[in-house]
Design an enzyme around this catalytic site. Structure first.
Site, mmCIF file in Angstrom:
data_model
loop_
_atom_site.group_PDB
_atom_site.id
_atom_site.type_symbol
_atom_site.label_atom_id
_atom_site.label_comp_id
_atom_site.label_asym_id
_atom_site.label_seq_id
_atom_site.Cartn_x
_atom_site.Cartn_y
_atom_site.Cartn_z
ATOM 1 N N HIS A 1 0.805 -1.223 0.000
ATOM 2 C CA HIS A 1 0.000 0.000 0.000
ATOM 3 C C HIS A 1 0.837 1.272 0.000
ATOM 4 O O HIS A 1 0.310 2.357 -0.231
ATOM 5 C CB HIS A 1 -0.955 -0.001 1.201
ATOM 6 N N ARG B 1 7.437 -5.329 2.836
ATOM 7 C CA ARG B 1 6.140 -5.969 2.620
ATOM 8 C C ARG B 1 5.922 -6.030 1.112
ATOM 9 O O ARG B 1 5.959 -5.002 0.432
ATOM 10 C CB ARG B 1 4.980 -5.228 3.273
ATOM 11 N N ASP C 1 16.856 -10.254 -2.970
ATOM 12 C CA ASP C 1 18.108 -9.958 -3.686
ATOM 13 C C ASP C 1 18.520 -8.494 -3.518
ATOM 14 O O ASP C 1 19.690 -8.151 -3.626
ATOM 15 C CB ASP C 1 17.964 -10.288 -5.184
ATOM 16 N N GLU D 1 -5.156 -11.744 7.855
ATOM 17 C CA GLU D 1 -6.063 -10.590 7.703
ATOM 18 C C GLU D 1 -7.282 -10.940 6.853
ATOM 19 O O GLU D 1 -7.919 -10.059 6.308
ATOM 20 C CB GLU D 1 -5.309 -9.382 7.124
ATOM 21 N N ASP E 1 -7.668 -4.885 7.273
ATOM 22 C CA ASP E 1 -8.256 -5.935 6.443
ATOM 23 C C ASP E 1 -8.968 -6.988 7.291
ATOM 24 O O ASP E 1 -10.012 -7.513 6.882
ATOM 25 C CB ASP E 1 -7.167 -6.606 5.591
HETATM 26 C C1 3PY Z 1 -4.025 -3.897 7.462
HETATM 27 O O1 3PY Z 1 -4.335 -3.261 8.458
HETATM 28 O O2 3PY Z 1 -4.812 -4.563 6.773
HETATM 29 C C2 3PY Z 1 -2.636 -3.880 7.043
HETATM 30 O O3 3PY Z 1 -2.285 -4.563 6.094
HETATM 31 C C3 3PY Z 1 -1.682 -3.026 7.823
HETATM 32 O O4 3PY Z 1 -0.424 -3.076 7.347
HETATM 33 MG MG MG Z 2 -3.858 -5.392 4.986
#
Ligand code: 3PY
Ligand code: MG
Length: 263
Positions: free
Chosen positions: A46, A71, A85, A147, A173
């Site tokens: 994100h 991430r 890498d 999530e 999420d």
């Molecule tokens: C969420 O809150 O869904 C996230 O991915 C936070 O990094």
């Molecule tokens: Mg998330």
């Protein structure tokens, strides 16, 4: 190979304080790297960051002792391998929902015979050392994000995957998946209970329990609840909070304006 100091901290029972980067800038990365975080995560999901902008950000983090994490946008082997890498010492992978998701993710982070990682640690050797290959499987950490409803349903099987170092909760999420509003700190009892359950089960399996938080105070509460890895919002949120507070102090009013803690 340069050691991953996060493993040592965890073994000593100390929580990992993890910074989070959404701004594609080596300068703001360097500023964050110098603030004392144990690790800093370059967010390609994100955050406004892609593979090209991530490279100078890792280089900026290398001017500090903070451990560089990434991430990834998705559980996609080529992206995971490219970031490793580039010098990432750990990967946070979103939306781990099934045991196959978890196994494939871990496999992308490990060289044969443990996994399917392809050999070519171009910048990783400059950061990690000439003996990178022999220590990479030991030092590189893997965090699967829980999530989704399926991730919650398959939690026990996911946590049983060898080589998965920990889980990392995406509270926004997760709340959405549970029929609630996306929030970093939800007070919906269903979400509160799910977060406590994930933390408890991760620790029961000897895995790291991590979570994204809205800020420092919320992160401190999560540590008290037992979480071992916390992120006090992203740098864009820290910047906007500080800017609003400065303006409010001058105007003598309460802080206003839009912001988020990140996602
Ligand atoms: C969420 O809150 O869904 C996230 O991915 C936070 O990094
Ligand atoms: Mg998330």
């Amino acid at each position: 190979m340069r050691e991953n100091t996060l493993r040592k901290k965890l073994a000593a029972g100390q929580p990992i304080i993890n910074g989070w980067l959404a701004i594609p800038s080596s300068y703001s990365t360097e500023v964050m790297g110098h603030q004392g975080f144990d690790s800093v995560t370059v967010d390609l999901q994100h955050g406004m960051i892609n593979l090209d902008t991530a490279l100078p950000m890792f280089q900026a983090l290398s001017t500090t002792s903070t451990i560089p994490l990434a991430r990834v946008p998705w559980n996609e082997p080529s992206q995971i391998m490219k970031l490793l890498d580039s010098g990432a010492y750990g990967i946070i992978c979103p939306m781990i929902s099934t045991v196959d998701d978890a196994a494939n993710f871990v496999s992308s982070c490990r060289y044969p015979p443990r996994g399917q990682r392809s050999f070519g640690p171009a910048r990783a050797m400059l950061y990690g050392g000439a003996d990178y290959y022999s220590g990479a499987d030991r030092e590189i950490m893997t965090f699967g994000m829980i999530e989704t409803q399926a991730g919650l349903d398959n939690l026990e099987k996911i946590l049983a995957i060898e080589g998965l170092d920990g889980i990392y909760i995406g509270p926004n999420d997760l709340a959405l998946a549970l029929g609630s509003q996306p929030k970093s700190e939800s007070d919906d009892p269903v979400v509160v209970q799910a977060i406590a359950h994930i933390c408890e089960r991760a620790k029961a399996h000897g895995k790291v329990a991590g979570i994204f938080c809205s800020g420092g105070e919320a992160a401190a509460r999560r540590v008290k609840e037992g979480f071992q890895m916390v992120t006090p919002g992203n740098e864009a949120a820290l910047l906007s909070t500080a800017a609003k507070a400065a303006i409010a102090a001058i105007r003598g009013v309460a802080p206003t304006g839009s912001s988020s803690n990140g996602y």
